[in-house]
Scaffold this motif. Sequence first.
Motif, PDB file in Angstrom:
ATOM      1  N   SER A 151      41.403  62.015  33.895  1.00  0.00           N
ATOM      2  CA  SER A 151      42.322  61.029  33.323  1.00  0.00           C
ATOM      3  C   SER A 151      43.519  61.712  32.662  1.00  0.00           C
ATOM      4  O   SER A 151      44.283  61.065  31.935  1.00  0.00           O
ATOM      5  N   SER A 160      47.777  63.159  26.949  1.00  0.00           N
ATOM      6  CA  SER A 160      47.571  61.706  26.815  1.00  0.00           C
ATOM      7  C   SER A 160      46.824  61.128  28.009  1.00  0.00           C
ATOM      8  O   SER A 160      47.076  61.494  29.160  1.00  0.00           O
ATOM      9  N   PHE A 161      45.948  60.208  27.708  1.00  0.00           N
ATOM     10  CA  PHE A 161      45.137  59.501  28.685  1.00  0.00           C
ATOM     11  C   PHE A 161      46.020  58.729  29.673  1.00  0.00           C
ATOM     12  O   PHE A 161      46.979  58.069  29.261  1.00  0.00           O
ATOM     13  N   PRO A 163      46.072  55.641  31.810  1.00  0.00           N
ATOM     14  CA  PRO A 163      45.228  54.435  31.922  1.00  0.00           C
ATOM     15  C   PRO A 163      44.972  53.964  33.354  1.00  0.00           C
ATOM     16  O   PRO A 163      43.933  53.357  33.631  1.00  0.00           O
ATOM     17  N   VAL A 191      40.383  61.369  26.116  1.00  0.00           N
ATOM     18  CA  VAL A 191      39.447  60.375  25.571  1.00  0.00           C
ATOM     19  C   VAL A 191      39.398  60.530  24.049  1.00  0.00           C
ATOM     20  O   VAL A 191      39.333  61.646  23.537  1.00  0.00           O
ATOM     21  N   LYS A 194      39.578  55.638  19.916  1.00  0.00           N
ATOM     22  CA  LYS A 194      40.258  54.367  20.170  1.00  0.00           C
ATOM     23  C   LYS A 194      40.064  53.854  21.603  1.00  0.00           C
ATOM     24  O   LYS A 194      39.831  52.660  21.818  1.00  0.00           O
ATOM     25  N   ASN A 195      40.193  54.750  22.582  1.00  0.00           N
ATOM     26  CA  ASN A 195      40.102  54.267  23.972  1.00  0.00           C
ATOM     27  C   ASN A 195      38.690  54.346  24.560  1.00  0.00           C
ATOM     28  O   ASN A 195      38.461  53.856  25.674  1.00  0.00           O
ATOM     29  N   GLU A 198      37.116  50.974  25.955  1.00  0.00           N
ATOM     30  CA  GLU A 198      37.718  50.518  27.212  1.00  0.00           C
ATOM     31  C   GLU A 198      37.207  51.345  28.398  1.00  0.00           C
ATOM     32  O   GLU A 198      36.954  50.832  29.487  1.00  0.00           O
ATOM     33  N   ILE A 199      37.037  52.635  28.155  1.00  0.00           N
ATOM     34  CA  ILE A 199      36.563  53.553  29.193  1.00  0.00           C
ATOM     35  C   ILE A 199      35.114  53.223  29.561  1.00  0.00           C
ATOM     36  O   ILE A 199      34.735  53.172  30.732  1.00  0.00           O
TER      37      ILE A 199
END
Length: 231
Positions: A151, A160-161, A163, A191, A194-195, A198-199
Motif C-alpha cells: 500500500s 503515506s498509505f 487508499p 498502516v 487511524k486507517n 478501514e483496512i
Amino acid sequence: MAGPLQLEELKRGRRMLIAPSLLSADALDVAGSIEKLEGEADWLHIDVMDGHFVPNLAYGPAIVKALRKRYPEAFLDVHIMAEPAEDFLDMFLAAGPSLLSVHVEAAKHIHRVLQKIKDAGVLAGAALNPGTPAALVYPVLHMADLVLVMSVNPGYGGQSFIPETLGKVRELRARREELGLGYVIEMDGGVNVKNAPEICEAGCDAAVAGNAVFGQPDPAEVIRKMRSSLG
Ligand code: DX5
Ligand code: ZN
C-alpha cells in the motif's frame, strides 16, 4: 495447499494480525525495539531490499538467523524485495523464516519460486506492488499461503498509505471466497491506528506497521490501540 482451515489457524482468533516492521526499529538496538513490543506483536516483519528492485538496502539473512536463534517461537514474516527473487531463496530459507514473500514482479517463475518455498516447509507469500494488478497472482493463488498487497511503493518506511490499493484487497477476498481458498491477505505500507479499521474492513487478515509502531515512544501501546480500534 492453503485452505480456510489454515487461515483460521494462522489468525488465532485475531480480527487482523499486526506485524511490526523492523525496518523502523532502532538500527543499533533491534532487540531493544522488540522488547518494547512487550509481546503484543503477532508477527515480526523483516524487509529485505537490494538497492535494485527497490531504491534502498535493508536486512540480509544474518538478521533472520539471529532472530530465529533469539526468539525460537516468533513468527518471522520475511518480505523479499530483491531481483531476481530466485537468487535469494536458498540463503533466506536456510535462515529460519516462518513465511517468505516474494514479489511477482521480481520473479521470472513465480510458480516455481512458491513451490520451492513450500517444499522447504516454509509458508509462501506472493507480493504485489501498488501498480500491479491482482490478476497477476491469480494463476498461483491455489498454492499461496499469503498475498501481500503493498500500500506504498516499496523501498522506505514512513510513506503515506495509497487508499486505492484497498480495491485489490476486496478483489482478493472475493476471489478467495469464490474459490474456497485460505490465503492470508496482508497489507504493507502506511498502516496506522487511524486507517487500520478501514483496512480490516476491506478484508485484510494481517497488517504491517513500521513507522506508526516504532516511531512512538510506546510501541506496545500503539499495537493495543490498533487492535482495540478494530472492535
Ligand atoms: C516498505 C516495506 C514496509 C515498511 C512499512 O517497502 O515493505 O514493510 O517497513 O513501513 P511503514 O509502516 O512505515 O509504511
Ligand atoms: Zn514489507
